[in-house]
Design a protein around this motif. Structure first.
Motif, short mmCIF file in Angstrom:
data_model
loop_
_atom_site.label_atom_id
_atom_site.label_comp_id
_atom_site.label_asym_id
_atom_site.label_seq_id
_atom_site.Cartn_x
_atom_site.Cartn_y
_atom_site.Cartn_z
N ILE A 171 0.83 -1.21 0.00
CA ILE A 171 0.00 0.00 0.00
C ILE A 171 0.86 1.25 0.00
N LEU A 172 1.86 1.30 0.90
CA LEU A 172 2.72 2.47 1.01
C LEU A 172 3.57 2.65 -0.26
N PHE A 173 4.06 1.55 -0.82
CA PHE A 173 4.92 1.64 -2.00
C PHE A 173 4.16 2.17 -3.21
N PHE A 174 3.02 1.56 -3.52
CA PHE A 174 2.29 1.96 -4.73
C PHE A 174 1.64 3.33 -4.57
N LEU A 175 1.17 3.64 -3.36
CA LEU A 175 0.62 4.97 -3.13
C LEU A 175 1.72 6.03 -3.23
N LEU A 179 1.82 9.10 -5.83
CA LEU A 179 1.91 10.47 -5.36
C LEU A 179 3.18 11.16 -5.84
N PHE A 180 4.26 10.39 -6.01
CA PHE A 180 5.51 10.99 -6.49
C PHE A 180 5.36 11.53 -7.90
N GLU A 181 4.54 10.86 -8.71
CA GLU A 181 4.29 11.34 -10.07
C GLU A 181 3.50 12.65 -10.06
N ILE A 191 3.00 9.99 3.18
CA ILE A 191 3.34 8.58 3.39
C ILE A 191 3.75 8.33 4.84
N PHE A 192 4.44 9.30 5.45
CA PHE A 192 4.85 9.18 6.84
C PHE A 192 3.63 9.07 7.76
N VAL A 193 2.66 9.96 7.57
CA VAL A 193 1.44 9.95 8.40
C VAL A 193 0.64 8.67 8.16
#
Length: 345
Positions: A171-175, A179-181, A191-193
């Motif tokens: 979940i964190l990786f793909f999200l 979001l990076f794009e 991602i931290f929160v």
């Protein structure tokens, strides 16, 4: 309340943090030695293959040509780029090698987690003895005493946590990738929160497992897990608040102090956080069962709400009786006074 008392208990048992650090160091050395025995032969056999050596030899050849002046820097960079690309493609196309490395890494990671989880039950038991009776027990003796149950708990815990952690990581990786794009590096706070929220939920769901095992040794690991959910559901708000606070503070301190302490914080703070997480579970368990506990050597915390404590109830009853007697006496004096007035008339 939970985080405040957990922090106080953790500082009162700070020696336990050093013991966990030592245990972590021993486990790391054991796993590292085993990893070397497994991975070095795999890599050694692969890099000694004829095709790998042929592709790898092109890289130093390009650098040598540039150094002796027979080739300019642009051609050298092009050849290095092509050589590295061919080498990476060859490595990725080597299915047997990739499978061996991935399986070995998964086995090593799982073994490391199992060995680290072995100390959770002894740590909880040591903290519980301090909270209940202000006694401190040795780590090794408690580890040996609870070893059999710790093995069962560790295997059950990792059987559950492995797929959960994989899902959370995905979940964190793909999200994060998506979001990076869109927002580039501004995605890191989000991602931290989200990571804190996910791991808070995970920690909350299993918060009653270890305290249940400590207080009900007659129950098996799966029975204790099933019976712990009632307490967790009842105290879910307190648990989530305590865990989110713990994770946020510890991750922030880890990021802030790692540079200034030359990396020492990377080892000490996780061990300290490890003790606090176990303590939060016990504090909530004590509160749910209306038990008193030591927050330090001199302070006893009563988890029963004010007004419902036994001593206070007795005082309230005595006060109520005194008021009732006083009212009766007052009424009696009033009646006597009225009679006296009527007699005079």
């Amino acid at each position: 309340m939970e985080f405040k008392h957990a922090t106080s208990i953790a500082f009162s048992n700070f020696a336990l943090v050093y013991k966990i650090l030592l245990y972590l160091a021993v486990v790391t050395l054991i796993v590292a030695a085993l990893a070397s025995l497994i991975l070095i032969p795999i890599f050694k056999n692969f890099i000694q293959g004829e095709q790998f050596l042929t592709l790898a030899a092109k890289l130093p050849e390009s650098i040598e040509k540039f150094m002796d002046g027979s080739q300019n820097i642009a051609d050298t960079l092009d050849q290095l780029k092509v050589g590295i690309t061919d080498l990476v493609k060859f490595v990725l196309s080597s299915g047997g090698f990739i499978a061996a490395v991935v399986c070995s890494c998964l086995f090593i990671s799982l073994l490391f987690r199992i060995l680290m989880t072995l100390c959770q039950l002894p740590v909880t038991d040591i903290l519980n003895n301090f909270m209940s009776s202000n006694l401190k027990y040795g780590f090794l003796s408690n580890f040996a005493f609870n070893f059999r149950r710790s093995v069962y708990y560790s295997l059950a815990n990792n059987l559950i946590m492995l797929p959960v952690n994989i899902v959370f990581f995905a979940i964190l990786f793909f999200l994060g990738w998506g979001l990076f794009e869109l927002i580039r590096f501004f995605m890191f706070p989000i991602i931290f929160v989200l990571a804190i929220l996910l791991y808070t939920v995970r920690q909350t769901c299993f918060a009653g497992w270890l305290p249940r095992l400590v207080y009900h040794p007659e129950e098996g690991v799966w029975t204790a897990l099933k019976n712990s959910f009632e307490s967790v559901i009842k105290n879910r708000k307190e648990l989530m608040m305590a865990y989110s606070t713990t994770f946020f503070i510890m991750y922030s301190m880890l990021a802030a102090f790692s540079i200034f302490t030359f990396g020492i914080a990377l080892f000490v703070l996780p061990a300290f956080c490890y003790v606090i997480l176990r303590t939060v579970e016990l504090v909530v368990y004590y509160k749910n069962n209306s038990l008193k506990f030591y927050s330090d050597q001199l302070t006893i915390v009563d988890t029963v709400e004010i007004g419902h404590r036994e001593g206070e109830q007795e005082q309230m009853d005595e006060s109520a009786n005194a008021v009732a007697i006083e009212n009766i006496l007052s009424d009696s004096e009033t009646i006597n006074q009225d009679k006296a007035d009527n007699t005079k008339e």
